[in-house]
Scaffold this motif. Structure first.
Motif, PDB file in Angstrom:
ATOM      1  N   ILE A 139       0.887  -0.941   0.049  1.00  0.00           N
ATOM      2  CA  ILE A 139      -0.058  -0.059  -0.054  1.00  0.00           C
ATOM      3  C   ILE A 139       0.949   1.306  -0.034  1.00  0.00           C
ATOM      4  N   THR A 140       0.530   2.112  -0.933  1.00  0.00           N
ATOM      5  CA  THR A 140       1.275   3.368  -0.892  1.00  0.00           C
ATOM      6  C   THR A 140       0.494   4.791  -1.036  1.00  0.00           C
ATOM      7  N   HIS A 141       0.491   5.291   0.057  1.00  0.00           N
ATOM      8  CA  HIS A 141      -0.054   7.017   0.032  1.00  0.00           C
ATOM      9  C   HIS A 141       0.805   7.655   1.170  1.00  0.00           C
ATOM     10  N   GLY A 142       0.240   8.978   1.422  1.00  0.00           N
ATOM     11  CA  GLY A 142       0.971   9.602   2.309  1.00  0.00           C
ATOM     12  C   GLY A 142       0.919   9.405   3.745  1.00  0.00           C
ATOM     13  N   ASP A 143      -0.176   8.581   4.157  1.00  0.00           N
ATOM     14  CA  ASP A 143       0.014   8.039   5.658  1.00  0.00           C
ATOM     15  C   ASP A 143       0.115   6.492   5.786  1.00  0.00           C
ATOM     16  N   ALA A 144       0.743   5.765   4.741  1.00  0.00           N
ATOM     17  CA  ALA A 144       0.961   4.417   4.568  1.00  0.00           C
ATOM     18  C   ALA A 144       1.884   4.118   5.945  1.00  0.00           C
ATOM     19  N   SER A 145       2.763   4.886   6.258  1.00  0.00           N
ATOM     20  CA  SER A 145       3.531   4.220   7.316  1.00  0.00           C
ATOM     21  C   SER A 145       2.952   4.118   8.499  1.00  0.00           C
ATOM     22  N   GLU A 146       1.983   4.709   8.957  1.00  0.00           N
ATOM     23  CA  GLU A 146       1.099   4.784  10.090  1.00  0.00           C
ATOM     24  C   GLU A 146       0.110   3.513   9.966  1.00  0.00           C
ATOM     25  N   PHE A 147      -0.385   3.276   8.912  1.00  0.00           N
ATOM     26  CA  PHE A 147      -1.111   2.131   8.442  1.00  0.00           C
ATOM     27  C   PHE A 147      -0.495   0.927   8.752  1.00  0.00           C
ATOM     28  N   LEU A 148       0.811   0.775   7.941  1.00  0.00           N
ATOM     29  CA  LEU A 148       1.468  -0.367   8.151  1.00  0.00           C
ATOM     30  C   LEU A 148       2.208  -0.725   9.509  1.00  0.00           C
ATOM     31  N   ARG A 149       2.602   0.270  10.498  1.00  0.00           N
ATOM     32  CA  ARG A 149       2.659   0.229  11.686  1.00  0.00           C
ATOM     33  C   ARG A 149       1.694  -0.642  12.333  1.00  0.00           C
ATOM     34  N   GLN A 150       0.395  -0.089  12.212  1.00  0.00           N
ATOM     35  CA  GLN A 150      -0.680  -0.568  12.711  1.00  0.00           C
ATOM     36  C   GLN A 150      -1.084  -2.316  12.578  1.00  0.00           C
ATOM     37  N   ARG A 151      -0.957  -2.308  11.149  1.00  0.00           N
ATOM     38  CA  ARG A 151      -0.995  -3.841  10.486  1.00  0.00           C
ATOM     39  C   ARG A 151       0.070  -4.637  11.016  1.00  0.00           C
ATOM     40  N   MET A 152       1.326  -4.114  11.517  1.00  0.00           N
ATOM     41  CA  MET A 152       2.210  -4.917  11.803  1.00  0.00           C
ATOM     42  C   MET A 152       2.054  -5.456  13.444  1.00  0.00           C
ATOM     43  N   GLN A 153       1.461  -4.442  14.005  1.00  0.00           N
ATOM     44  CA  GLN A 153       1.218  -4.837  15.678  1.00  0.00           C
ATOM     45  C   GLN A 153       0.038  -5.687  15.440  1.00  0.00           C
ATOM     46  N   GLU A 154      -1.080  -5.557  14.748  1.00  0.00           N
ATOM     47  CA  GLU A 154      -2.051  -6.504  14.783  1.00  0.00           C
ATOM     48  C   GLU A 154      -1.481  -7.870  14.310  1.00  0.00           C
ATOM     49  N   THR A 155      -0.658  -8.056  13.362  1.00  0.00           N
ATOM     50  CA  THR A 155      -0.156  -9.283  12.651  1.00  0.00           C
ATOM     51  C   THR A 155       0.621  -9.941  13.949  1.00  0.00           C
ATOM     52  N   GLU A 156       1.265  -9.316  14.523  1.00  0.00           N
ATOM     53  CA  GLU A 156       2.237  -9.879  15.487  1.00  0.00           C
ATOM     54  C   GLU A 156       1.775 -10.012  16.733  1.00  0.00           C
ATOM     55  N   ASN A 157       0.384  -9.381  16.985  1.00  0.00           N
ATOM     56  CA  ASN A 157      -0.364  -9.596  18.253  1.00  0.00           C
ATOM     57  C   ASN A 157       0.554  -9.340  19.529  1.00  0.00           C
ATOM     58  N   GLN A 158       1.336  -8.217  19.300  1.00  0.00           N
ATOM     59  CA  GLN A 158       2.342  -7.591  20.464  1.00  0.00           C
ATOM     60  C   GLN A 158       1.599  -7.556  21.760  1.00  0.00           C
ATOM     61  N   GLN A 159       2.153  -7.812  22.871  1.00  0.00           N
ATOM     62  CA  GLN A 159       1.870  -7.559  24.079  1.00  0.00           C
ATOM     63  C   GLN A 159       1.916  -6.264  24.460  1.00  0.00           C
ATOM     64  N   ARG A 160       1.056  -5.431  25.420  1.00  0.00           N
ATOM     65  CA  ARG A 160       1.096  -4.145  25.556  1.00  0.00           C
ATOM     66  C   ARG A 160       2.384  -3.946  26.465  1.00  0.00           C
ATOM     67  N   GLU A 161       2.836  -4.752  27.116  1.00  0.00           N
ATOM     68  CA  GLU A 161       4.078  -4.669  28.180  1.00  0.00           C
ATOM     69  C   GLU A 161       5.403  -4.949  27.462  1.00  0.00           C
ATOM     70  N   GLN A 162       5.089  -5.398  26.351  1.00  0.00           N
ATOM     71  CA  GLN A 162       6.319  -5.857  25.380  1.00  0.00           C
ATOM     72  C   GLN A 162       7.501  -4.728  25.123  1.00  0.00           C
TER      73      GLN A 162
END
Length: 820
Positions: free
Chosen positions: A330-353
């Motif tokens: 995905i490419t657009h002006g705010d793609a970096s923030e969207f990718l960050r959110q998707r990365m966190q969802e995919t990895e299911n990171q714990q809050r305290e990690q």
């Protein structure tokens, strides 16, 4: 002493690694590339040989004594691209005439592999007195190795031990004069292909250089084909085989009539006219699948009008169509923030990690780059980025060009664009036609007048037009998913700014249902939301518009998608996202939004209220109402769209033209069918202006290889001779950081993009007059080639007005009355 290519690797070792990567890329793409070259009349074996030669000589200029001193920190920085180009040019048996030769494309790729070429690049007067000293025996040994692999290339023996860089600039000057004009656009594909594979091979080899080694004891080659063959679905080794196998329709169903018909089309230029919920995306994927199997393309590009629509399609492709996330860019002006959110969802990171922010940032920025050049099997893009890839619209446009040429390009939601942008899209479609690039135009509301203009883009080459029947399966009856009813009053009183009692009564009456309220201005959306929130309703209530910071926009999009699902269909991640923001895991909900939600959002409401908008927008909004419905009355409930009349003042009707609103109000009927909708559109838009964009056409013809720098092409939204404006704004906007995020941006300026928002000129001036606009500086950390860092300060604007996740910048009567 060894000749270095990197501080810890020999030049031969690095170039050998680059060639290994290049060979693997070629092997994976060869069936497609062979057919691709055949389409343009190029001999694939000649292209492959020239490409490998470009890789083999791209860094040979590093062998100069001057560059070796530089890499050992004993001298100043010096170009190696120019001597590499010169050595390659003089060593190979170049054709006497340019004639779109693969070898010329290869040598230009060598010249450009560290920076986009432009009309002022490598001017003779800048290098007139510069010579480099070369190790003759080393260069001949280097090319002897390649001569044994490619004896038909007839490489010459290198003799001079010095090379005049000014002399090498002379043929570059001639090439600048030759390579321009529309007839050279096919050559640009060849050049871009060479540049793309060369830079990718160089980048991968550098990123996977051997560990250890020093300038005194450097390492040799590090990569093998066997090792690379095990790399799957990582840049640059993506695989589109899965896209040839997926069904793209639900398990227990078959493609519908529209989807079957598009697969049977024998044209690569199609306009698909279909209503919301008819399966246009699946149709596009099935059409692409056919072309992939035939080796006509090797990737797909979806273009959409907004970041919001792009984000939603990204989620749909992975969630609904089961396409692996690593295959979708995905490419657009705010793609970096969207990718960050998707990365966190995919990895299911714990809050305290504990999270290494620098590592995450680097991973995201790598994806942003890959997606910007359309490297993945599927890339979702704003249409602006696609258009800028045809000329020097951004730094890596030349690398993206061949990827565009090897794609099916899908223009989705084309009815959204105003006439200026539509002119740019039409010019893009004309160039794609001339380059034999298949493309699919998808729209629910294209007027006949516009379609006629598109048919005139290329003489005697009209588009194949296909309209979805939109009938109830097994019958000849049209689908009628909802009824339309006119409201007596505007949603907000134009005088006292209060929300209409009529609207409030209907919302209360349907409180157990999923409801959407569309307002045409951000301020009115906020006012309706706050009025409902203060009325004590218990249903989930959310406000969405363009006035949120990027970080919150992405979060709200995710919440909206979850709210319009049945509670039993929400996954744990979605339930947690709701609860984190105080929403209930229940069914009824109310979305108050502006037009940002009217496109490409796969949600379905039971009832909708909308201010009158242009008829095509009304139809799009209706696509979020009883989305899969066939009859308006379902399970004893009548699905309705309530439309409010136009306001009296022109200002209150912005951003739309009052005459268009009145025509839309007059034409809209009570019974919605897709055929009725198409008829209404043709009544409101009986004529179309000629679809032209002279500045874009000139930029495409000029920026074949050299041409302008991106900053000289960039016209933002202000028309100026020689600059390309893709979208025109009706008013000036300013980017500001809400005051509560100032510290976040001051500490790390990388947070600016995700914590800023746009405000209108009126709001900005009012805030400035009240000393609510302040200037601050954010810290940007820069890293040099040796790994050293330094900090710089970058100025930004902040607005001292209350901001909340609920409504964005809040209506503050003391600070900035009636403007936000």
């Amino acid at each position: 002493m060894e000749i270095l290519g990197k501080t810890n690797q020999t030049l031969r070792g690095h170039i050998q690694d680059c060639l290994t990567v290049c060979n693997e890329i070629i092997a994976r793409r060869e069936p497609f590339l062979r057919q691709f070259c055949q389409k343009f009349g190029w001999n694939w074996e000649d292209v492959k040989q020239a490409l490998r030669f470009a890789v083999w000589c791209h860094d040979i200029g590093k062998a100069s004594d001057e560059w070796q001193d530089y890499i050992r920190d004993n001298g100043s920085r010096i170009t190696h691209s120019l001597p590499s180009f010169g050595i390659g040019l003089m060593t190979s048996s170049m054709p006497k005439s340019f004639n779109n030769s693969p070898l010329y494309a290869a040598m230009l790729a060598v010249l450009a592999h560290h920076g986009q070429l432009h009309k002022d690049a490598f001017r003779e007067d800048n290098f007139r007195w510069q010579d480099v000293t070369l190790p003759v025996d080393y260069i001949n040994s280097h090319f002897e190795f390649f001569r044994q692999q490619e004896p038909s290339l007839h490489l010459k023996t290198w003799q001079p031990d010095t090379l005049s860089l000014g002399r090498i600039c002379a043929p570059i000057k001639k090439l600048k004069e030759i390579i321009k004009g529309p007839e050279k656009l096919q050559f640009k594909i060849l050049y871009s292909l060479m540049l793309n594979v060369l830079t990718t091979s160089d980048g991968y080899a550098s990123g996977n250089a051997p560990d250890g080694g020093t300038p005194e004891n450097p390492m040799g080659a590090n990569l093998t084909r066997e090792e690379l063959s095990r790399v799957q679905n990582k840049f640059p080794f993506f695989n589109n085989i899965l896209l040839k196998e997926l069904r793209f329709v639900p398990k227990d169903s078959e493609p519908n009539k529209m989807q079957c018909e598009i697969v049977q089309q024998d044209s690569g230029r199609i306009i698909l006219n279909a209503g919301c919920g008819e399966g246009k995306t699946a149709a596009a994927l099935l059409f692409a699948q056919k072309l992939l199997k035939e080796n006509c393309i090797d990737r797909i590009i979806f273009t959409l009008p907004t970041k919001f629509t792009a984000n939603n399609l990204n989620r749909d492709l992975t969630d609904k169509y089961a396409i692996p996330e690593e295959l979708v860019g995905i490419t657009h002006g705010d793609a970096s923030e969207f990718l960050r959110q998707r990365m966190q969802e995919t990895e299911n990171q714990q809050r305290e990690q504990e999270i290494d922010e620098d590592e995450i940032h680097n991973l995201i920025m790598a994806q942003v780059f890959e997606n910007s050049i359309y490297a993945k099997p599927i890339t979702i893009s704003t249409v602006d980025h696609l258009i800028m890839s045809l000329y020097h619209g951004y730094k890596f446009a030349d690398r993206a060009f061949s990827n565009v040429a090897s794609s099916l390009v899908v223009f989705d939601e084309v009815h959204y664009y105003e006439k200026h942008t539509m002119g740019a899209i039409a010019e893009t479609m004309r160039r794609l036609t001339e380059l034999q690039v298949p493309h699919l135009v998808m729209t629910a509301t294209i007027p006949c007048a516009v379609r006629n203009e598109l048919d005139k883009l290329v003489t005697n080459q009209p588009y194949r037009f296909q309209r979805a029947p939109a009938i109830i399966q097994g019958t000849s009856k049209p689908k009628t998913p909802f009824e339309i009813e006119r409201l007596s009053h505007t949603l907000i009183d134009e005088n006292d700014k209060s929300v209409s009692d009529e609207l409030l009564a209907f919302v209360a009456q349907n409180i157990e249902r999923r409801q959407i309220i569309f307002a045409n201005q951000v301020a009115r959306a906020k006012q309706i939301y706050l009025t409902l929130a203060n009325s004590g309703i218990t249903a989930n209530l959310i406000c969405y518009h363009s006035g949120f910071i990027s970080k919150h926009r992405n979060e709200k999009e995710k919440i909206i998608r979850a709210l319009f699902k049945s509670p039993k269909d929400r996954n744990a991640e979605e339930v947690r996202a709701l609860e984190d923001r105080g929403f209930y895991n229940t069914d009824p909900c109310i979305l108050v939004s502006t037009q940002v939600s009217e496109l490409s959002l796969d949600i379905s409401a039971d009832v909708m209220y909308s201010e009158i908008a242009p008829i095509d927008s009304i139809i799009q909004r209706g696509g979020r109402l009883h989305r899969k419905g066939e009859y308006p009355h379902d399970n004893g409930y009548a699905h309705r769209m309530y439309i409010a009349p136009p306001y009296e003042s022109d200002r209150a009707n912005l951003p739309y033209d009052q005459e268009i609103l009145q025509r839309s109000w007059d034409v809209v009927g009570q019974h919605y069918t897709f055929q009725n909708a198409c008829d209404w559109v043709n009544v409101v838009y009986p004529e179309s202006t000629s679809l032209m964009h002279a500045e874009l056409a000139e930029a495409i013809d000029t920026d074949i290889v050299f041409g302008k720098k991106p900053q000289d092409n960039w016209g933002d939204d202000i028309e100026e001779e020689g600059r390309v404006v893709i979208r025109k704004k009706n008013y000036q906007t300013y980017d500001v950081v809400p005051y509560e995020f100032v510290e976040t941006v001051e500490q790390d300026y990388r947070n600016y993009k995700t914590h800023s928002l746009s405000i209108s000129e009126g709001v900005f001036c009012a805030a400035l007059a009240q000393d609510k606009i302040l200037f601050r500086k954010g810290t940007q950390k820069l890293t040099n080639r040796q790994g050293g860092t330094r900090e710089i300060k970058i100025r930004f604007k902040t607005i001292k007005s209350r901001y909340t996740f609920r409504v964005g910048l809040e209506l503050d009567e003391e600070a900035i009355p009636n403007l936000l």
